[in-house]
Design a protein around this motif. Structure first.
Motif, PDB file in Angstrom:
ATOM      1  N   LEU A 301       0.826  -1.204   0.000  1.00  0.00           N
ATOM      2  CA  LEU A 301       0.000   0.000   0.000  1.00  0.00           C
ATOM      3  C   LEU A 301       0.864   1.259   0.000  1.00  0.00           C
ATOM      4  N   SER A 302       1.942   1.239   0.775  1.00  0.00           N
ATOM      5  CA  SER A 302       2.846   2.388   0.810  1.00  0.00           C
ATOM      6  C   SER A 302       3.492   2.619  -0.550  1.00  0.00           C
ATOM      7  N   ALA A 303       3.913   1.540  -1.186  1.00  0.00           N
ATOM      8  CA  ALA A 303       4.525   1.667  -2.510  1.00  0.00           C
ATOM      9  C   ALA A 303       3.526   2.225  -3.521  1.00  0.00           C
ATOM     10  N   LEU A 304       2.281   1.797  -3.451  1.00  0.00           N
ATOM     11  CA  LEU A 304       1.264   2.307  -4.363  1.00  0.00           C
ATOM     12  C   LEU A 304       1.036   3.801  -4.154  1.00  0.00           C
ATOM     13  N   ILE A 305       1.010   4.241  -2.902  1.00  0.00           N
ATOM     14  CA  ILE A 305       0.803   5.661  -2.621  1.00  0.00           C
ATOM     15  C   ILE A 305       1.984   6.489  -3.112  1.00  0.00           C
ATOM     16  N   VAL A 306       3.201   6.049  -2.798  1.00  0.00           N
ATOM     17  CA  VAL A 306       4.396   6.808  -3.175  1.00  0.00           C
ATOM     18  C   VAL A 306       4.590   6.800  -4.682  1.00  0.00           C
ATOM     19  N   PHE A 307       4.557   5.620  -5.294  1.00  0.00           N
ATOM     20  CA  PHE A 307       4.774   5.539  -6.744  1.00  0.00           C
ATOM     21  C   PHE A 307       3.620   6.196  -7.503  1.00  0.00           C
ATOM     22  N   GLY A 308       2.398   6.104  -6.947  1.00  0.00           N
ATOM     23  CA  GLY A 308       1.268   6.759  -7.584  1.00  0.00           C
ATOM     24  C   GLY A 308       1.422   8.267  -7.592  1.00  0.00           C
ATOM     25  N   GLY A 309       1.886   8.825  -6.476  1.00  0.00           N
ATOM     26  CA  GLY A 309       2.128  10.260  -6.428  1.00  0.00           C
ATOM     27  C   GLY A 309       3.202  10.695  -7.406  1.00  0.00           C
ATOM     28  N   ASN A 310       4.278   9.928  -7.486  1.00  0.00           N
ATOM     29  CA  ASN A 310       5.348  10.247  -8.434  1.00  0.00           C
ATOM     30  C   ASN A 310       4.866  10.125  -9.882  1.00  0.00           C
ATOM     31  N   MET A 311       4.024   9.135 -10.149  1.00  0.00           N
ATOM     32  CA  MET A 311       3.507   8.962 -11.506  1.00  0.00           C
ATOM     33  C   MET A 311       2.610  10.128 -11.904  1.00  0.00           C
ATOM     34  N   ILE A 312       1.740  10.566 -10.989  1.00  0.00           N
ATOM     35  CA  ILE A 312       0.886  11.713 -11.274  1.00  0.00           C
ATOM     36  C   ILE A 312       1.720  12.962 -11.519  1.00  0.00           C
ATOM     37  N   ALA A 313       2.772  13.148 -10.697  1.00  0.00           N
ATOM     38  CA  ALA A 313       3.646  14.302 -10.883  1.00  0.00           C
ATOM     39  C   ALA A 313       4.342  14.255 -12.234  1.00  0.00           C
ATOM     40  N   ASP A 314       4.795  13.083 -12.636  1.00  0.00           N
ATOM     41  CA  ASP A 314       5.481  12.941 -13.917  1.00  0.00           C
ATOM     42  C   ASP A 314       4.541  13.231 -15.082  1.00  0.00           C
ATOM     43  N   ILE A 315       3.311  12.716 -14.989  1.00  0.00           N
ATOM     44  CA  ILE A 315       2.330  12.957 -16.051  1.00  0.00           C
ATOM     45  C   ILE A 315       1.953  14.433 -16.119  1.00  0.00           C
ATOM     46  N   LEU A 316       1.732  15.048 -14.957  1.00  0.00           N
ATOM     47  CA  LEU A 316       1.402  16.470 -14.935  1.00  0.00           C
ATOM     48  C   LEU A 316       2.536  17.308 -15.514  1.00  0.00           C
ATOM     49  N   TYR A 317       3.767  16.919 -15.203  1.00  0.00           N
ATOM     50  CA  TYR A 317       4.905  17.668 -15.712  1.00  0.00           C
ATOM     51  C   TYR A 317       4.976  17.573 -17.226  1.00  0.00           C
ATOM     52  N   GLY A 318       4.618  16.407 -17.768  1.00  0.00           N
ATOM     53  CA  GLY A 318       4.597  16.264 -19.216  1.00  0.00           C
ATOM     54  C   GLY A 318       3.511  17.097 -19.862  1.00  0.00           C
ATOM     55  N   ILE A 319       2.389  17.282 -19.143  1.00  0.00           N
ATOM     56  CA  ILE A 319       1.316  18.120 -19.665  1.00  0.00           C
ATOM     57  C   ILE A 319       1.689  19.597 -19.587  1.00  0.00           C
ATOM     58  N   VAL A 320       2.304  19.982 -18.464  1.00  0.00           N
ATOM     59  CA  VAL A 320       2.681  21.382 -18.276  1.00  0.00           C
ATOM     60  C   VAL A 320       3.787  21.792 -19.233  1.00  0.00           C
ATOM     61  N   ASP A 321       4.799  20.923 -19.396  1.00  0.00           N
ATOM     62  CA  ASP A 321       5.942  21.238 -20.252  1.00  0.00           C
ATOM     63  C   ASP A 321       5.969  20.251 -21.417  1.00  0.00           C
ATOM     64  N   PRO A 322       5.404  20.592 -22.557  1.00  0.00           N
ATOM     65  CA  PRO A 322       5.340  19.657 -23.689  1.00  0.00           C
ATOM     66  C   PRO A 322       6.707  19.266 -24.227  1.00  0.00           C
ATOM     67  N   ARG A 323       7.753  20.006 -23.879  1.00  0.00           N
ATOM     68  CA  ARG A 323       9.081  19.709 -24.423  1.00  0.00           C
ATOM     69  C   ARG A 323       9.628  18.375 -23.945  1.00  0.00           C
ATOM     70  N   ILE A 324       9.135  17.866 -22.791  1.00  0.00           N
ATOM     71  CA  ILE A 324       9.676  16.598 -22.285  1.00  0.00           C
ATOM     72  C   ILE A 324       8.913  15.407 -22.824  1.00  0.00           C
ATOM     73  N   ARG A 325       7.793  15.646 -23.531  1.00  0.00           N
ATOM     74  CA  ARG A 325       7.053  14.539 -24.111  1.00  0.00           C
ATOM     75  C   ARG A 325       7.760  14.038 -25.367  1.00  0.00           C
ATOM     76  N   LYS A 326       7.844  12.735 -25.485  1.00  0.00           N
ATOM     77  CA  LYS A 326       8.469  12.184 -26.677  1.00  0.00           C
ATOM     78  C   LYS A 326       7.652  12.552 -27.898  1.00  0.00           C
ATOM     79  N   GLY A 327       8.342  12.989 -28.888  1.00  0.00           N
ATOM     80  CA  GLY A 327       7.647  13.390 -30.106  1.00  0.00           C
ATOM     81  C   GLY A 327       7.058  14.771 -30.025  1.00  0.00           C
ATOM     82  N   GLY A 328       7.286  15.494 -28.926  1.00  0.00           N
ATOM     83  CA  GLY A 328       6.707  16.811 -28.794  1.00  0.00           C
ATOM     84  C   GLY A 328       7.257  17.786 -29.810  1.00  0.00           C
ATOM     85  N   ALA A 329       8.503  17.558 -30.229  1.00  0.00           N
ATOM     86  CA  ALA A 329       9.093  18.479 -31.196  1.00  0.00           C
ATOM     87  C   ALA A 329       8.419  18.367 -32.546  1.00  0.00           C
ATOM     88  N   GLY A 330       7.790  17.210 -32.823  1.00  0.00           N
ATOM     89  CA  GLY A 330       7.126  17.028 -34.102  1.00  0.00           C
ATOM     90  C   GLY A 330       5.778  17.674 -34.128  1.00  0.00           C
TER      91      GLY A 330
END
Length: 330
Positions: A301-330
């Motif tokens: 349960l702890s791993a799900l909470i921690v990794f889930g939070g990190n995953m949401i942060a990573d996804i949000l960061y990709g939405i906020v900054d399109p430059r880190i998304r693969k293929g964003g330059a295209g």
């Protein structure tokens, strides 16, 4: 972009599942390597010496002593996948029931602390960034550097001594008043008992979000569009509302989701100091008592909470900054 975002989320989910499996294996290995004898830890040496050999054998079978570690892990994994978390050896209850109670207590505490630290950190970061070089900027930076180097358990003890022992205005522990039945506990009682532990967690979680927001606000204030807005006469709250709020909020929110692991890790120590009956305290008790089913469930349960939070942060960061998304330059 939606297709790429879905693929990105799918990859993150697969990675999170693999990390959770690895965490369960590591937790199991550490438990098996522990020098603690589960029988002596929970029954006691004196009581163990007065038991017959048949009773000791039944206890060994109950605690899984002498069973192959690989067989133990595989049996636990298959049962866990089917939804059976097993029975807690300490609480003598199904692990799912113990987790349900402890998780609600911890979530109640961590959500309050997470919200407070985010709001306070964002406010201090904005205030510091918009007043760069002034006394309030130096004060915020000094506070953040001091708090970031302060252990959570030490701050918890300090607040406990001041508000619980000396001033006697807040309770010194537990999540509900002593001697009150569960049906008689009100939301006000829970909030009253959660003030000190939540305050401790929120104070220690402020520094990262505040310093990050400060740097973001400095960059915004030096941008061309803000300089143009200043030339038009905008300043103070109007300037922040029109040009600073949106540009600083999303990066701060992204970082705040990544800080879930810090809040969760700090809650373990804080719950011990305040005797708060949450997941952290249950994890310590399960580790000291060799309660394998309970500790494994808490680890998952702890791993799900921690990794889930990190995953949401990573996804949000990709939405906020399109430059880190693969293929964003295209």
């Amino acid at each position: 972009m939606n297709q790429h975002l879905g693929k990105r989320i799918g990859n993150k989910m697969i990675r999170m599942i693999l990390l959770v499996i690895a965490s369960s294996i590591l937790t199991f290995m550490l438990m098996k390597a522990s020098p603690i004898d589960p029988l002596q830890a929970n029954v006691g040496q004196a009581a163990l010496g007065s038991m017959s050999q048949e009773q000791i054998e039944k206890l060994n079978e109950y605690w899984g002593v002498g069973t192959s570690p690989v067989k133990q892990y595989l049996n636990w994994a298959f049962d866990f996948v089917r939804g059976d978390m097993g029975t807690s050896l300490l609480y003598r209850q199904p692990v799912s029931e113990v987790i349900a109670v402890k998780l609600m207590n911890s979530l109640f505490l961590m959500v309050i602390a997470w919200g407070l630290s985010g709001v306070l950190g964002f406010f201090l970061g904005v205030l510091s960034g918009m007043n760069r070089g002034r006394w309030i900027d130096r004060l915020v930076k000094g506070y953040c550097l001091l708090i970031s180097s302060t252990p959570a358990f030490w701050l918890a003890l300090l607040l406990l001594m001041i508000f619980g022992v000396w001033l006697k205005v807040l309770p010194i522990g537990l999540s509900v008043p002593i001697g009150v039945e569960a049906a008689g506990v009100t939301l006000q009682d829970r909030l009253y008992h959660a003030i000190l532990p939540a305050l401790t967690l929120s104070i220690t979680g402020v520094s990262n979000i505040a310093l990050h927001t400060r740097e973001k606000m400095i960059g915004i204030m030096d941008s061309d569009f803000v300089l143009f807005a200043k030339a038009r006469g905008e300043k103070g709250w109007i300037l922040f509302r029109n040009h600073g709020f949106r540009n600083a909020l999303l990066p701060a929110l992204t970082l705040h989701f990544a800080a879930i692991s810090e809040i969760f890790g700090g809650s373990i120590l804080v719950e011990q100091v305040f005797s708060y009956p949450g997941l952290g305290q249950a994890a310590v008790s399960a580790g000291l008592g060799s309660d394998m089913p309970l500790l494994m469930a808490i680890a998952i349960l702890s791993a799900l909470i921690v990794f889930g939070g990190n995953m949401i942060a990573d996804i949000l960061y990709g939405i906020v900054d399109p430059r880190i998304r693969k293929g964003g330059a295209g």
